[in-house]
Design an enzyme around this catalytic site. Structure first.
Site, PDB file in Angstrom:
ATOM      1  N   TYR A 405       1.054  -1.360  -0.341  1.00  0.00           N
ATOM      2  CA  TYR A 405       0.056  -0.080   0.155  1.00  0.00           C
ATOM      3  C   TYR A 405       0.844   1.386   0.338  1.00  0.00           C
ATOM      4  O   TYR A 405       1.869   1.150  -0.038  1.00  0.00           O
ATOM      5  CB  TYR A 405      -0.760   0.159   0.999  1.00  0.00           C
ATOM      6  CG  TYR A 405      -0.392  -0.270   2.682  1.00  0.00           C
ATOM      7  CD1 TYR A 405      -1.916  -0.404   3.665  1.00  0.00           C
ATOM      8  CD2 TYR A 405       0.458   0.716   2.936  1.00  0.00           C
ATOM      9  CE1 TYR A 405      -1.111  -0.270   4.683  1.00  0.00           C
ATOM     10  CE2 TYR A 405       0.953  -0.086   4.227  1.00  0.00           C
ATOM     11  CZ  TYR A 405       0.194  -0.136   5.596  1.00  0.00           C
ATOM     12  OH  TYR A 405       0.198  -0.384   6.848  1.00  0.00           O
ATOM     13  N   GLU A 406       0.545   2.775  -0.431  1.00  0.00           N
ATOM     14  CA  GLU A 406       0.787   3.762  -0.287  1.00  0.00           C
ATOM     15  C   GLU A 406       1.417   4.068  -2.173  1.00  0.00           C
ATOM     16  O   GLU A 406       2.432   4.575  -1.886  1.00  0.00           O
ATOM     17  CB  GLU A 406       1.598   4.048   0.760  1.00  0.00           C
ATOM     18  CG  GLU A 406       1.315   3.928   2.209  1.00  0.00           C
ATOM     19  CD  GLU A 406       0.455   5.746   2.085  1.00  0.00           C
ATOM     20  OE1 GLU A 406       0.123   6.098   1.542  1.00  0.00           O
ATOM     21  OE2 GLU A 406      -0.551   4.931   3.194  1.00  0.00           O
ATOM     22  N   GLY A 407       1.605   3.352  -2.322  1.00  0.00           N
ATOM     23  CA  GLY A 407       1.472   2.287  -4.218  1.00  0.00           C
ATOM     24  C   GLY A 407       2.703   1.482  -4.089  1.00  0.00           C
ATOM     25  O   GLY A 407       3.561   1.446  -3.000  1.00  0.00           O
TER      26      GLY A 407
END
Length: 599
Positions: A405-407
């Site tokens: 997550y967060e890219g």
């Protein structure tokens, strides 16, 4: 009168590749003042008193424990430490907020998700892009814990491609009508307000503030996840959900700006949380290694175990050095922007945006050093590492999500390089001149002289790392201009460059930290220990940069040109070999004696 930025000569985002940094411009944990130490103690006390006794409850999501803990944090002011005083926040500086995340990272992988989702992606869109009316309506209640927030971006068909969302918001009189589905929504089970992204009027990607109790909103069951089981993760469904016409954030069709700019901060904070998590995990591993007796002695005495402890500690120390270096840059940029008349929110958004390259690099540096550490800590536990009687498997599972997550880390690798190239094309950073200078240097005899000072060899190595990267980037850019290479299609080469940049950022940040500590006399650990950390990291980074550089140029060059680049990479990765076995043992023995990560 010079600005803060000019006075401290803080580099612009991405400029660490082409310019030297003055050690005075960096910051390290050894410099925390008394007030910051008090904040650290407050957070540590909260963790000790409220989180550790409730780890099993958190894991099972019993008694609405996440909400209870968030309320306790609100009472301590920790939900608004990064928010303006005008809305009830504490308006602490960047370094103090970084410290809070760092310490919180060592609490519980599950609860840190709830905390980070609420204070980061849940609140920042309103701070950055909300109208004054929206800020006054929502921020005070999010800061005091009355309301909890969640961020609804991901959909079944849109993950990394966030703007490909299918959720729609159609105008109907003085309302918007939301329809669609969101998934993997942290805090969804207890959130009072959602930040929702939808295609307004069919194709204009836009952010909206949506109360969770509106008709037409329903939730899926809690996801049965690999890790972070104690965080609420559910699908959110919108079926003809009506919201006011003024519920949108920023501008219609500009939702991508909200998503991207909020993620910059999220990536930075994730690195801080990862550092704290790795530090605690290693401490648990060291404690077990000291207690576990095999062949008549503690396994901490064995070289194979010492290697695991030392390598984890070195990665934590170098990652911490990069974290607080970038934290200081963001803080200085923030102060400079406020001095120039920007509002609190604008200054925070723009300063984080300035260092988007560094935030992308830190995201994968931090998540991967945490992954390495929890994996080695589980291995140190041996068979017990597979037992739920210990914390090792839980830490192992909880850490894995950070690379997604967060890219994803792949996306962040690609972003770091693409943003660097974009800034170069816009003239924000001059890469062309330094790259051309490196090309000309290849035609001259190699300069083997070592700069004066205690870290002369490391100073030269870091400078050479920059030249190696500039050579590869310059060559790849020329190949693309000549039509021989399309970097958009050659992701492997781009990722080679991003890994070179990450090693440079860590190596230089650690060097700057040690240079400043020598100058100020603020080192809290023996000089031999700190020097060992630096030498091991630069030695290993030297080999990685050489391999990544060779892999990259071999992907697009051949013949005499490839020979030239190969010789150039060897020239710029000539740091003298170090006795890393002995140096690692210095680090390991120090931590083993302290029975914790003690750098």
């Amino acid at each position: 009168m010079s600005t803060v930025l000019e006075a401290k000569k803080v580099l612009k985002g991405g400029e660490f590749l082409v310019a030297d940094t003055n050690p005075d411009a960096t910051f390290s944990p050894e410099e925390f003042n008394e007030e910051q130490q008090m904040v650290r103690q407050m957070v540590e006390d909260f963790i000790e008193q409220s989180i550790f006794p409730n780890l099993d409850k958190i894991e099972k999501q019993e008694d609405n424990i996440a909400v209870t803990l968030l309320n306790e944090m609100a009472e301590l002011g920790l939900l608004g430490s990064h928010m303006p005083e005008a809305y009830g926040g504490m308006e602490m500086d960047t370094n103090t907020n970084t410290l809070i995340c760092d310490v919180m990272g060592g609490s519980s992988g599950s609860f840190t998700v709830s905390f980070a989702a609420h204070t980061g992606i849940g609140m920042l869109p309103i701070l950055y892009y909300g109208t004054e009316e929206q800020k006054e309506k929502w921020l005070p209640r999010l800061i005091n814990g009355e309301l909890k927030a969640a961020y609804c971006l991901t959909e079944p068909s849109s993950g990394s491609d966030a703007t490909g969302a299918k959720t729609t918001a159609m105008k109907d009189g003085d309302e918007w009508v939301l329809n669609g589905q969101k998934m993997w929504i942290s805090n969804a089970g207890f959130a009072d307000v959602f930040i929702v992204f939808a295609q307004a009027e069919g194709d204009k990607f836009t952010g909206f503030i949506v109360p969770s109790d509106l008709p037409g909103i329903s939730l899926g069951a809690e996801e049965d996840k690999l890790g972070i089981k104690g965080s609420s993760t559910r699908q959110v469904f919108f079926e003809n959900c009506r919201i006011p016409a003024d519920a949108f954030l920023g501008e219609i069709g500009k939702g991508h700006l909200i998503a991207f700019n909020v993620l910059n901060v999220g990536r930075f904070k994730l690195h801080a949380l990862s550092i704290g998590g790795a530090r605690r995990s290693l401490g648990i591993g060291i404690n077990y290694a000291n207690e576990r007796i095999q062949f008549g002695q503690a396994i901490a005495n064995f070289g194979a175990i010492k290697h695991k402890i030392a390598e984890s500690a070195i990665r934590i120390f170098t990652g911490e050095s990069a974290l607080y270096r970038v934290s200081q840059q963001i803080q200085d940029m923030n102060a400079d922007l406020k001095a120039k008349g920007k509002s609190y929110a604008e200054a925070k958004r723009l300063s984080a945006e300035e260092y988007a390259i560094e935030c992308a690099l830190l995201k994968f540096i931090g998540s991967e050093l945490l992954d390495y550490t929890v994996d080695e800590v589980l291995q140190i536990h041996g068979g017990m590492g597979y037992s739920e009687e210990t914390l090792a498997p839980r830490m192992y599972r909880d850490a894995r999500i950070n690379r997604i997550y967060e890219g994803t880390n792949e996306i962040n690798r690609l972003l770091s390089v693409s943003q660097l190239m974009r800034r170069a094309m816009k003239g924000s950073i001059d890469i062309v001149s330094p790259a051309w200078a490196v090309q000309k240097e290849l035609a001259t005899p190699a300069d083997t002289s070592i700069p004066d000072g205690p870290y002369g060899a490391e100073v030269k190595a870091v400078g050479d790392f920059k030249k190696a990267i500039l050579m590869v980037v310059g060559a790849a850019a020329k190949a693309q201009m000549d039509g021989k290479l399309d970097l958009k299609e050659e992701q492997e080469i781009v990722m080679n460059v991003s890994d070179m940049l990450a090693d440079l950022l860590n190596a230089e940040s650690t060097l700057l930290r040690l240079q400043k500590l020598r100058k100020t006399g603020k080192a809290t650990q023996p000089q031999e220990l700190l020097d060992a950390v630096l030498k091991v990291y630069v030695h290993d980074a030297n080999a990685r940069i050489a391999k990544n550089g060779l892999d990259a140029v071999a992907g697009f060059a051949e013949g005499d040109l490839l020979t030239t680049f190969t010789n150039g990479i060897r020239r710029f990765t000539s740091y003298p070999p170090q006795n890393v076995k002995a140096l690692r043992r210095i680090v390991a023995d120090h931590c083993i004696k302290a029975n914790e990560y003690a750098l």
